[in-house]
Motif scaffolding. Structure first.
Motif, PDB file in Angstrom:
ATOM      1  N   LYS A 153     -69.111   4.468  70.450  1.00  0.00           N
ATOM      2  CA  LYS A 153     -67.957   3.680  70.012  1.00  0.00           C
ATOM      3  C   LYS A 153     -67.848   3.769  68.494  1.00  0.00           C
ATOM      4  O   LYS A 153     -68.847   3.607  67.784  1.00  0.00           O
ATOM      5  N   GLY A 170     -62.772  -7.610  67.772  1.00  0.00           N
ATOM      6  CA  GLY A 170     -64.075  -6.966  67.961  1.00  0.00           C
ATOM      7  C   GLY A 170     -64.285  -6.446  69.367  1.00  0.00           C
ATOM      8  O   GLY A 170     -65.374  -5.989  69.723  1.00  0.00           O
ATOM      9  N   ASP A 187     -66.171  -3.122  71.110  1.00  0.00           N
ATOM     10  CA  ASP A 187     -67.601  -3.091  71.451  1.00  0.00           C
ATOM     11  C   ASP A 187     -67.775  -3.348  72.949  1.00  0.00           C
ATOM     12  O   ASP A 187     -68.569  -2.691  73.632  1.00  0.00           O
ATOM     13  N   LYS A 197     -70.820 -10.717  63.077  1.00  0.00           N
ATOM     14  CA  LYS A 197     -69.756  -9.984  63.761  1.00  0.00           C
ATOM     15  C   LYS A 197     -70.060  -8.509  63.962  1.00  0.00           C
ATOM     16  O   LYS A 197     -69.183  -7.744  64.325  1.00  0.00           O
TER      17      LYS A 197
HETATM   18 MG    MG Z   1     -66.505  -4.772  65.223  1.00  0.00          MG
END
Ligand code: MG
Ligand code: ADP
Ligand code: ASP
Length: 411
Positions: A7, A151, A154, A209
């Protein structure tokens, strides 16, 4: 043949040149014989730009349409990366979340993945194509586009790694691993070779984060080997391990902090059974999540003060609701503060070491940092302090617990 999921976050694909550098890295893994599935984020700043466009039209954009908008960021990257991969000598095909298909619930802007139908992607991989999937998105049962929360790429990566039984899920980002704390706040922070799932879960939920919390949850649940690495620098990064004990005999493994906090207090409420429910019930009904809660003894014995924290985005709404409750209960006053932060110490070593809390409080006291709230659990201690003390608090704790030094490894 081994399947690797990689990723790449926003900074790693922030320009065309960087996308070409990612293509070279992916091509190297592909030419070494691995099957490679790549999950991409939007180019850095793009998701924020799209949010800004929506907010220029409406303070509360329609959640369904916001998802249609936000999902385009990742779609741009996936196409550009496939073009770059072709140039690097790999045949590559891109898929949106809906095309894969990644089925989610219908909670727009914070959807959860329910199921992944990997058969199209698998067929492509079997024919030695690199597959590139847009992160952060899926579709619900009715075919509406959903996104997974900030986010969320992920989580897409870990979920695909679980569904396709990948050998490893590699999260490439702008730091070369998980550090003892955010290196942007404490440059002396040290990279960890390994961190346990339990600790990573706490760090993520307490504000670090570097990985979305749901990604860590997924990896733990489905036993996905997860590694955080830099897309700019070679190295082994940080492995999230399933071992119960930290390899390093540290009391504390890391310091997390969260700036998204706000606190509310209702003063002088009658101290009687059911009062917590009367205060927090309407907050829950307004779909506002409450984190820390403290109820004090009032000085007079018949009334009490009650304090709780919420996400800073929910502060205004929570305050309006609490003022209504205060009126209904005959409370004296409502006070609020949205310039607070939460700093937390995390470590499985806490179980076997006493005195961590007192060292923490002593360290903050020496710096004259007033602690507003405290909460503890088995492997973490959190304090709420004024926002202006965030950097000082994190750095002084980092030093007090000697986190820049590598503790003695186990014999
Ligand atoms: Mg991130
Ligand atoms: P990406 O766009 O690649 O997903 P993020 O910005 O989401 O990257 O996550 C990487 C950032 O996380 C780092 O730049 C760093 O500032 C921050 N961060 C916070 N806590 C930590 C930590 N304990 N270790 C490493 N990075 C951290
Ligand atoms: N682009 C999304 C965000 O900025 C998802 C991600 O990058 O993981 O939050």
């Amino acid at each position: 043949m081994a399947l690797i999921v990689q990723k790449y976050g926003g900074t790693s694909v922030g320009t065309v040149e960087r996308i070409e550098a990612v293509a070279d890295r992916v091509a190297a893994a592909y030419h070494s014989g691995d099957d490679v599935l790549v999950v991409v984020s939007a180019m850095s700043g793009e998701t924020n730009r799209l949010v800004g466009l929506a907010q220029a039209i409406s303070e509360n954009p329609l959640p369904r349409e916001l998802d249609v908008l936000l999902s385009t960021g990742e779609q741009v990257t996936m196409a550009l990366l496939c073009m770059a991969l072709e140039k690097a000598g790999c045949s590559a095909r891109s898929y949106t979340g809906g095309q894969v298909k990644i089925l989610t619930d219908s909670a727009h802007n914070k959807a959860r993945i329910k199921e992944i139908d990997g058969h199209r992607v698998k067929a492509d991989l079997e024919q030695r194509n690199v597959v590139v999937v847009a992160g952060f998105q899926g579709v619900d049962e009715a075919g509406n586009i959903t996104t997974l929360g900030r986010g969320g790429s992920d989580t897409t990566a870990v979920a695909l790694a679980a569904a396709l039984n990948a050998e490893e899920c590699q999260i490439y980002t702008d730091v070369d691993g998980v550090y003892t704390t955010d290196p942007r706040v404490e440059p002396k922070a040290r990279r960890l070779n390994q961190i346990t799932f339990e600790e990573m879960l706490e760090m993520a939920s307490l504000g670090s984060k570097v990985l979305q919390i749901r990604a860590v949850e997924f990896a733990g649940k489905y036993n996905v080997p997860l590694r955080v690495l830099s897309s700019f620098k070679e190295g082994k990064g940080t492995l999230i391990t399933f071992e119960e004990e930290s390899m390093e005999q540290a009391k504390i493994s890391g310091i997390a902090f969260n700036r998204d906090e706000a606190k509310l207090t209702i003063l002088g409420v009658p101290d009687q059974p059911g009062i917590a429910y009367k205060i927090l019930g309407p907050i829950a009904n307004a779909n506002i999540e409450v984190d820390m809660i403290v109820q004090n003894m009032g000085a007079d014995g018949s009334t009490t003060d009650f304090t709780f924290t919420v996400h800073r985005n929910d502060f205004k709404r929570a305050k309006v609701q609490l003022e209504l409750t205060a009126k209904a209960l005959g409370a004296r006053q409502v006070a609020g503060d949205n310039e607070i932060v939460k700093i937390s110490l995390v470590g499985v070593g806490m179980r076997s070491h006493a005195g961590i809390a007192s060292t923490m409080f002593e360290t903050l006291a020496k710096e004259n940092i007033n602690i507003r709230m405290i909460s503890t659990s088995e492997i973490k201690i959190s304090v709420v302090v004024d926002e202006r003390y965030l950097e000082l608090g994190v750095r002084s704790l980092h030093e007090a617990f000697e986190l820049e030094k590598k503790p003695n490894s186990k014999a």
